[in-house]
Enzyme design. Structure first.
Site, mmCIF file in Angstrom:
data_model
loop_
_atom_site.group_PDB
_atom_site.id
_atom_site.type_symbol
_atom_site.label_atom_id
_atom_site.label_comp_id
_atom_site.label_asym_id
_atom_site.label_seq_id
_atom_site.Cartn_x
_atom_site.Cartn_y
_atom_site.Cartn_z
ATOM 1 N N ASP A 7 0.863 -1.058 0.062
ATOM 2 C CA ASP A 7 0.120 0.063 0.097
ATOM 3 C C ASP A 7 0.813 1.351 0.091
ATOM 4 O OD1 ASP A 7 0.906 0.263 2.659
ATOM 5 O OD2 ASP A 7 -1.064 0.300 3.565
ATOM 6 N N CYS A 64 3.188 -3.173 3.946
ATOM 7 C CA CYS A 64 2.426 -2.096 4.432
ATOM 8 C C CYS A 64 3.139 -1.393 5.647
ATOM 9 C CB CYS A 64 0.968 -2.485 4.704
ATOM 10 S SG CYS A 64 0.655 -3.368 5.902
ATOM 11 N N THR A 66 2.615 -1.720 8.881
ATOM 12 C CA THR A 66 3.042 -2.695 9.872
ATOM 13 C C THR A 66 3.425 -3.936 9.415
ATOM 14 O OG1 THR A 66 0.736 -3.310 10.267
ATOM 15 C CG2 THR A 66 1.686 -1.584 11.829
ATOM 16 N N HIS A 97 9.904 -24.094 8.851
ATOM 17 C CA HIS A 97 8.789 -24.852 9.324
ATOM 18 C C HIS A 97 7.394 -24.574 9.012
ATOM 19 C CE1 HIS A 97 11.067 -25.316 13.497
ATOM 20 N NE2 HIS A 97 11.867 -25.690 12.664
ATOM 21 N N HIS A 134 6.801 -31.122 10.265
ATOM 22 C CA HIS A 134 6.428 -29.815 9.529
ATOM 23 C C HIS A 134 5.418 -29.981 8.518
ATOM 24 C CE1 HIS A 134 9.535 -28.114 12.277
ATOM 25 N NE2 HIS A 134 10.685 -28.661 11.498
#
Ligand code: RB5
Length: 146
Positions: A7, A64, A66, A97, A134
């Protein structure tokens, strides 16, 4: 091919990482946004995530403010395992993982230097497929998808 998207808040960091990908000779497709005007991240997350989900791109990088909103949106797309990371250890483990096929970074959380290191390490890491637990867990996540 690497899918990338952001963004407005993540765009400058995205441009930094595009330069890194250029220097590494790694091809990418930028699914937007393409200006600093305020915009809504879900549309760009879904465009890049769909390219990963349908196989046009092997992996994706999202940006973005965060890293959180754009990763949440990407994870709504079937087959996407997007990890929002702000440290190298988590980024590597998201590959080993969780077989994360997208990485989200927060431009207001990590600086360009750390972001570049995280991206380099994430791109170099791969699933630990010698460890069946995994793969079993990743399969259980896939089974949650409708
Ligand atoms: C935009 O202001 C900001 O909310 C967005 O970039 C992101 O951080 C949301 O998770």
């Amino acid at each position: 091919m690497i899918a990338i998207a952001s963004d407005h808040a993540g765009r400058v960091l995205k441009l930094d990482i595009m330069k890194l990908l250029d220097s590494l000779g790694l091809p990418y497709e930028d699914f937007g946004c393409h200006s600093d005007d305020s915009c809504d991240y879900p549309q760009f997350a879904v465009a890049a995530a769909t390219a990963v989900s349908d196989g046009r791109c092997e992996r994706g990088l999202l940006f973005c403010g965060t890293g959180i909103g754009i990763s949440i949106a990407a994870n709504k797309v079937k087959g996407i395992r997007c990890a929002c990371c702000s440290d190298v250890y988590s980024a590597i483990l998201s590959r080993e993982h969780n077989d994360a096929n997208m990485l989200a970074l927060g431009a207001r959380v990590v600086g360009a230097g750390l972001a570049e290191k995280i991206v380099r390490e994430w791109l170099s890491a791969s699933i630990d497929d010698k460890n069946p637990r995994h793969l079993k867990r990743i399969g259980q996540i896939a089974a949650l998808e409708c």
